[in-house]
Design a protein around this motif. Structure first.
Motif, PDB file in Angstrom:
ATOM      1  N   PHE A 207       0.818  -1.215   0.000  1.00  0.00           N
ATOM      2  CA  PHE A 207       0.000   0.000   0.000  1.00  0.00           C
ATOM      3  C   PHE A 207       0.852   1.266   0.000  1.00  0.00           C
ATOM      4  CE2 PHE A 207      -2.773  -3.330   1.663  1.00  0.00           C
ATOM      5  CZ  PHE A 207      -3.805  -3.213   0.755  1.00  0.00           C
ATOM      6  N   ALA A 208       2.155   1.108   0.208  1.00  0.00           N
ATOM      7  CA  ALA A 208       3.088   2.209  -0.026  1.00  0.00           C
ATOM      8  C   ALA A 208       3.682   2.107  -1.419  1.00  0.00           C
ATOM      9  CB  ALA A 208       4.196   2.192   1.027  1.00  0.00           C
ATOM     10  N   ALA A 209       3.970   0.878  -1.853  1.00  0.00           N
ATOM     11  CA  ALA A 209       4.610   0.662  -3.155  1.00  0.00           C
ATOM     12  C   ALA A 209       3.727   1.089  -4.319  1.00  0.00           C
ATOM     13  CB  ALA A 209       4.997  -0.808  -3.300  1.00  0.00           C
ATOM     14  N   GLY A 210       2.423   0.776  -4.238  1.00  0.00           N
ATOM     15  CA  GLY A 210       1.513   1.106  -5.338  1.00  0.00           C
ATOM     16  C   GLY A 210       1.430   2.600  -5.622  1.00  0.00           C
TER      17      GLY A 210
ATOM     18  N   THR B 230       4.562  -6.058  -5.760  1.00  0.00           N
ATOM     19  CA  THR B 230       3.596  -5.058  -6.224  1.00  0.00           C
ATOM     20  C   THR B 230       3.998  -4.470  -7.565  1.00  0.00           C
ATOM     21  OG1 THR B 230       3.057  -4.467  -3.936  1.00  0.00           O
ATOM     22  CG2 THR B 230       2.432  -2.889  -5.644  1.00  0.00           C
ATOM     23  N   VAL B 231       5.255  -4.091  -7.701  1.00  0.00           N
ATOM     24  CA  VAL B 231       5.687  -3.255  -8.826  1.00  0.00           C
ATOM     25  C   VAL B 231       6.239  -4.060 -10.002  1.00  0.00           C
ATOM     26  CG1 VAL B 231       7.130  -1.291  -9.485  1.00  0.00           C
ATOM     27  CG2 VAL B 231       6.200  -1.429  -7.168  1.00  0.00           C
ATOM     28  N   GLN B 232       6.935  -5.165  -9.715  1.00  0.00           N
ATOM     29  CA  GLN B 232       7.555  -5.913 -10.807  1.00  0.00           C
ATOM     30  C   GLN B 232       6.552  -6.393 -11.853  1.00  0.00           C
ATOM     31  OE1 GLN B 232       7.469  -9.257 -11.665  1.00  0.00           O
ATOM     32  NE2 GLN B 232       9.268  -9.436 -12.981  1.00  0.00           N
TER      33      GLN B 232
ATOM     34  N   SER C 107      -1.804   0.450 -10.283  1.00  0.00           N
ATOM     35  CA  SER C 107      -1.000   0.482  -9.063  1.00  0.00           C
ATOM     36  C   SER C 107      -1.814   0.041  -7.853  1.00  0.00           C
ATOM     37  CB  SER C 107      -0.421   1.881  -8.832  1.00  0.00           C
ATOM     38  OG  SER C 107      -1.462   2.826  -8.643  1.00  0.00           O
ATOM     39  N   ILE C 108      -3.082   0.465  -7.795  1.00  0.00           N
ATOM     40  CA  ILE C 108      -3.947   0.060  -6.682  1.00  0.00           C
ATOM     41  C   ILE C 108      -4.204  -1.436  -6.740  1.00  0.00           C
ATOM     42  CG2 ILE C 108      -6.208   0.397  -5.584  1.00  0.00           C
ATOM     43  CD1 ILE C 108      -6.290   3.169  -6.926  1.00  0.00           C
ATOM     44  N   ALA C 109      -4.504  -1.932  -7.945  1.00  0.00           N
ATOM     45  CA  ALA C 109      -4.790  -3.356  -8.113  1.00  0.00           C
ATOM     46  C   ALA C 109      -3.571  -4.214  -7.788  1.00  0.00           C
ATOM     47  CB  ALA C 109      -5.256  -3.625  -9.548  1.00  0.00           C
ATOM     48  N   SER C 110      -2.390  -3.762  -8.191  1.00  0.00           N
ATOM     49  CA  SER C 110      -1.173  -4.511  -7.878  1.00  0.00           C
ATOM     50  C   SER C 110      -0.922  -4.553  -6.377  1.00  0.00           C
ATOM     51  CB  SER C 110       0.032  -3.881  -8.587  1.00  0.00           C
ATOM     52  OG  SER C 110      -0.085  -4.019  -9.988  1.00  0.00           O
ATOM     53  N   SER C 111      -1.242  -3.461  -5.694  1.00  0.00           N
ATOM     54  CA  SER C 111      -1.115  -3.443  -4.235  1.00  0.00           C
ATOM     55  C   SER C 111      -2.055  -4.460  -3.599  1.00  0.00           C
ATOM     56  CB  SER C 111      -1.432  -2.041  -3.693  1.00  0.00           C
ATOM     57  OG  SER C 111      -0.510  -1.084  -4.164  1.00  0.00           O
ATOM     58  N   ILE C 112      -3.285  -4.532  -4.109  1.00  0.00           N
ATOM     59  CA  ILE C 112      -4.266  -5.483  -3.571  1.00  0.00           C
ATOM     60  C   ILE C 112      -3.807  -6.917  -3.816  1.00  0.00           C
ATOM     61  CG2 ILE C 112      -6.643  -6.330  -3.782  1.00  0.00           C
ATOM     62  CD1 ILE C 112      -7.442  -3.435  -4.517  1.00  0.00           C
ATOM     63  N   ALA C 113      -3.272  -7.171  -5.013  1.00  0.00           N
ATOM     64  CA  ALA C 113      -2.804  -8.529  -5.338  1.00  0.00           C
ATOM     65  C   ALA C 113      -1.650  -8.951  -4.428  1.00  0.00           C
ATOM     66  CB  ALA C 113      -2.374  -8.592  -6.803  1.00  0.00           C
ATOM     67  N   ALA C 114      -0.681  -8.053  -4.233  1.00  0.00           N
ATOM     68  CA  ALA C 114       0.455  -8.365  -3.361  1.00  0.00           C
ATOM     69  C   ALA C 114      -0.010  -8.537  -1.912  1.00  0.00           C
ATOM     70  CB  ALA C 114       1.512  -7.269  -3.450  1.00  0.00           C
ATOM     71  N   PHE C 115      -0.959  -7.702  -1.500  1.00  0.00           N
ATOM     72  CA  PHE C 115      -1.533  -7.827  -0.150  1.00  0.00           C
ATOM     73  C   PHE C 115      -2.221  -9.183   0.014  1.00  0.00           C
ATOM     74  CE2 PHE C 115      -5.432  -7.498   2.401  1.00  0.00           C
ATOM     75  CZ  PHE C 115      -4.906  -7.165   3.651  1.00  0.00           C
ATOM     76  N   THR C 116      -2.989  -9.581  -1.001  1.00  0.00           N
ATOM     77  CA  THR C 116      -3.684 -10.872  -0.957  1.00  0.00           C
ATOM     78  C   THR C 116      -2.692 -12.014  -0.810  1.00  0.00           C
ATOM     79  OG1 THR C 116      -5.464 -10.010  -2.358  1.00  0.00           O
ATOM     80  CG2 THR C 116      -5.252 -12.408  -2.219  1.00  0.00           C
ATOM     81  N   CYS C 117      -1.614 -11.956  -1.588  1.00  0.00           N
ATOM     82  CA  CYS C 117      -0.580 -12.995  -1.503  1.00  0.00           C
ATOM     83  C   CYS C 117      -0.018 -13.087  -0.089  1.00  0.00           C
ATOM     84  CB  CYS C 117       0.535 -12.697  -2.501  1.00  0.00           C
ATOM     85  SG  CYS C 117       1.913 -13.865  -2.429  1.00  0.00           S
ATOM     86  N   SER C 118       0.320 -11.947   0.478  1.00  0.00           N
ATOM     87  CA  SER C 118       0.955 -11.930   1.798  1.00  0.00           C
ATOM     88  C   SER C 118       0.000 -12.368   2.893  1.00  0.00           C
ATOM     89  CB  SER C 118       1.494 -10.524   2.099  1.00  0.00           C
ATOM     90  OG  SER C 118       2.474 -10.155   1.153  1.00  0.00           O
TER      91      SER C 118
ATOM     92  N   LEU D 100      14.288  -7.140  13.199  1.00  0.00           N
ATOM     93  CA  LEU D 100      14.069  -5.917  12.419  1.00  0.00           C
ATOM     94  C   LEU D 100      14.514  -6.120  10.974  1.00  0.00           C
ATOM     95  CD1 LEU D 100      13.278  -2.941  12.213  1.00  0.00           C
ATOM     96  CD2 LEU D 100      15.584  -2.342  13.029  1.00  0.00           C
ATOM     97  N   ALA D 101      15.638  -6.805  10.789  1.00  0.00           N
ATOM     98  CA  ALA D 101      16.129  -7.073   9.431  1.00  0.00           C
ATOM     99  C   ALA D 101      15.131  -7.900   8.634  1.00  0.00           C
ATOM    100  CB  ALA D 101      17.477  -7.791   9.502  1.00  0.00           C
ATOM    101  N   ARG D 102      14.506  -8.869   9.277  1.00  0.00           N
ATOM    102  CA  ARG D 102      13.505  -9.693   8.592  1.00  0.00           C
ATOM    103  C   ARG D 102      12.277  -8.865   8.203  1.00  0.00           C
ATOM    104  NH1 ARG D 102      14.391 -14.251   6.163  1.00  0.00           N
ATOM    105  NH2 ARG D 102      12.568 -15.373   6.926  1.00  0.00           N
ATOM    106  N   VAL D 103      11.889  -7.947   9.064  1.00  0.00           N
ATOM    107  CA  VAL D 103      10.759  -7.068   8.746  1.00  0.00           C
ATOM    108  C   VAL D 103      11.104  -6.180   7.553  1.00  0.00           C
ATOM    109  CG1 VAL D 103       9.363  -5.132   9.594  1.00  0.00           C
ATOM    110  CG2 VAL D 103       9.797  -7.097  11.076  1.00  0.00           C
ATOM    111  N   ILE D 104      12.320  -5.636   7.543  1.00  0.00           N
ATOM    112  CA  ILE D 104      12.754  -4.794   6.424  1.00  0.00           C
ATOM    113  C   ILE D 104      12.799  -5.598   5.131  1.00  0.00           C
ATOM    114  CG2 ILE D 104      14.689  -3.444   5.508  1.00  0.00           C
ATOM    115  CD1 ILE D 104      15.332  -2.676   8.425  1.00  0.00           C
ATOM    116  N   GLN D 105      13.263  -6.844   5.224  1.00  0.00           N
ATOM    117  CA  GLN D 105      13.226  -7.735   4.055  1.00  0.00           C
ATOM    118  C   GLN D 105      11.800  -7.894   3.545  1.00  0.00           C
ATOM    119  OE1 GLN D 105      15.158 -11.338   5.471  1.00  0.00           O
ATOM    120  NE2 GLN D 105      16.800 -11.069   3.999  1.00  0.00           N
ATOM    121  N   GLY D 106      10.866  -8.054   4.471  1.00  0.00           N
ATOM    122  CA  GLY D 106       9.461  -8.203   4.093  1.00  0.00           C
ATOM    123  C   GLY D 106       8.945  -6.997   3.333  1.00  0.00           C
ATOM    124  N   CYS D 107       9.388  -5.799   3.724  1.00  0.00           N
ATOM    125  CA  CYS D 107       9.002  -4.591   2.992  1.00  0.00           C
ATOM    126  C   CYS D 107       9.525  -4.646   1.559  1.00  0.00           C
ATOM    127  CB  CYS D 107       9.548  -3.351   3.698  1.00  0.00           C
ATOM    128  SG  CYS D 107       8.785  -3.000   5.296  1.00  0.00           S
TER     129      CYS D 107
END
Length: 406
Positions: free
Chosen positions: A18-21, A72-74, A333-344, A58-65
């Motif tokens: 939701f930040a990437a989109g 989302t973007v690729q 961009s919104i749809a890609s955010s939703i798709a990536a969110f759904t995956c996660s 914290l490193a694992r959380v940053i990796q998750g971001c």
């Protein structure tokens, strides 16, 4: 990969899209992907410097971001820069390279120190940033911003052609963008406009079934499956074998995606995954209730390999190809955010609940995954649409039809 460790990545990946989109629309797809690599660079640097547990967490959380940004973007970027003839092939490369990265760690990890492994992993995003900086921005992004000359230069670079040759394609892109951008595009536009709603159902449905297939549980159990087959295979070698199968199967998709078509491959994939997980469930059940399970000791390894191959050619890469194809520019961009969110979120739920279900009996978990793959098969038949050989504009026209399956 232990479920608890995996969940930390999924938690961050849930929020990151939701930040990437929105950023993809503001600064462009290219720079959004470079930001994703910055997350990975920071995460690996933190792992190298870590002397307390919270730093590793914290490193694992940053990796998750970073994962959330990439997922989302690729698909957006590749879907916009590829030609119609090879969009399926190029879109499926993401999972091939993800699997190659996993195999890279499998090959190195058991034989080097912790710090050496982090340095090896840190090198990859640094090299990516250095090389990808020379790649052009998506021509669709430039068209959305009214930067016609930049869009033309981008197409010339991507197609390796002169301005005169790519001018017609640029005109088509500008027409698609202008038509889509008559409205700014919002979440409500995805829900209320029938074509967008169909695209959302198809893409999020395929992404959800990708995770409900049980891929995380299968990989988590792969070592024990090899052990159950006997032979005393070293665990490190077993994981390398699994990694090689993953890379080999996902390497087939770019070859066949634009020849056979997305839908046929997805159907074959769903059918094979259901057979593989059902067989694994049968093995674990027999192992639990039978006094002698030696007569089916051969079963788990072929079932595992079948599942990984069929997942790797279909439901692993192709849902992300579809995400990059189905949506118009104003809501992509919104749809890609939703798709990536759904995956996660689906991956998080599966990872969270799998240990409890496994405690009741591994067979129940794998039979449930088999049932989900059966549902994925019928979802692909009755809901998904074929996009092979269609331009992005033709896909939008097809989504607007009353029966997009024909």
């Amino acid at each position: 990969m232990e479920p608890v460790k995996t969940m930390r990545v999924f938690i961050a990946a849930i929020a990151a899209p939701f930040a990437a989109g929105p950023l993809a629309d503001r600064i462009g797809r290219k720079w959004d992907l470079i930001i994703s690599s910055v997350f990975f660079i920071v995460a690996y640097a933190l792992m190298l410097a870590a002397n307390e547990v919270w730093m590793l967490l914290l490193a694992r959380v940053i990796q998750g971001c970073g994962v959330g940004f990439v997922f989302t973007v690729q698909p957006m970027y590749v879907g916009e820069i590829a030609t119609d003839a090879v969009r399926g092939a190029t879109g499926s490369l993401m999972v091939l390279f993800i699997n190659s990265g996993i195999l890279y760690v499998y090959l190195i990890g058991p034989y080097v120190s912790y710090n050496a492994l982090q340095w090896c992993c840190l090198a990859v995003p640094i090299i990516f940033v250095a090389l990808f900086s020379f790649m052009p921005e998506s021509p669709y992004y430039f068209a959305e911003k009214g930067q016609k000359l930049d869009a033309l230069n981008s197409l010339q670079f991507l197609r390796g052609q002169t301005a005169d040759v790519v001018e017609a394609e640029l005109t088509t892109i500008q027409g698609e963008v202008e038509e889509a951008m008559t409205s700014k595009g919002s979440f409500l536009d995805i829900i209320e406009i029938p074509g967008n709603r169909k695209a959302l159902i198809i893409s999020t449905g395929l992404i959800a079934f990708q995770q409900l297939s049980g891929i995380t549980a299968v990989l988590f159990n792969s070592q024990s499956i090899f052990e159950s087959a006997g032979g005393g295979l070293d665990p490190a070698i077993a994981t390398i074998i699994v990694g090689c199968v993953q890379v080999g199967s996902s390497g087939l998709t770019p070859i066949i995606a634009d020849r056979i078509g997305r839908k046929v491959i997805l159907l074959i994939s769903a059918f094979g995954m259901s057979i593989g997980t059902a067989a694994l469930g049968a093995f674990f059940y027999t192992q639990k209730v039978a006094s002698d399970a030696s007569n089916i000791i051969w079963l788990p390894v072929p079932a595992l390999v079948l599942f990984i191959i069929l997942y790797g050619i279909g439901f692993g890469p192709l849902p992300w190809v579809v995400v990059g194809e189905l949506f118009p520019p104003n809501v992509k961009s919104i749809a890609s955010s939703i798709a990536a969110f759904t995956c996660s979120i689906v991956a998080f739920v599966v990872t969270l609940w799998y240990p409890a279900l496994d405690a009741l009996g591994s067979q129940y978990a794998f039979w449930l995954f088999a049932i989900c793959s059966v549902f994925a098969f019928f979802f692909t038949i009755f809901v998904a649409m074929e996009t092979k050989g269609l331009s992005l504009h033709e896909i939008q026209d097809k989504l607007k039809e009353k029966n997009h399956l024909k």
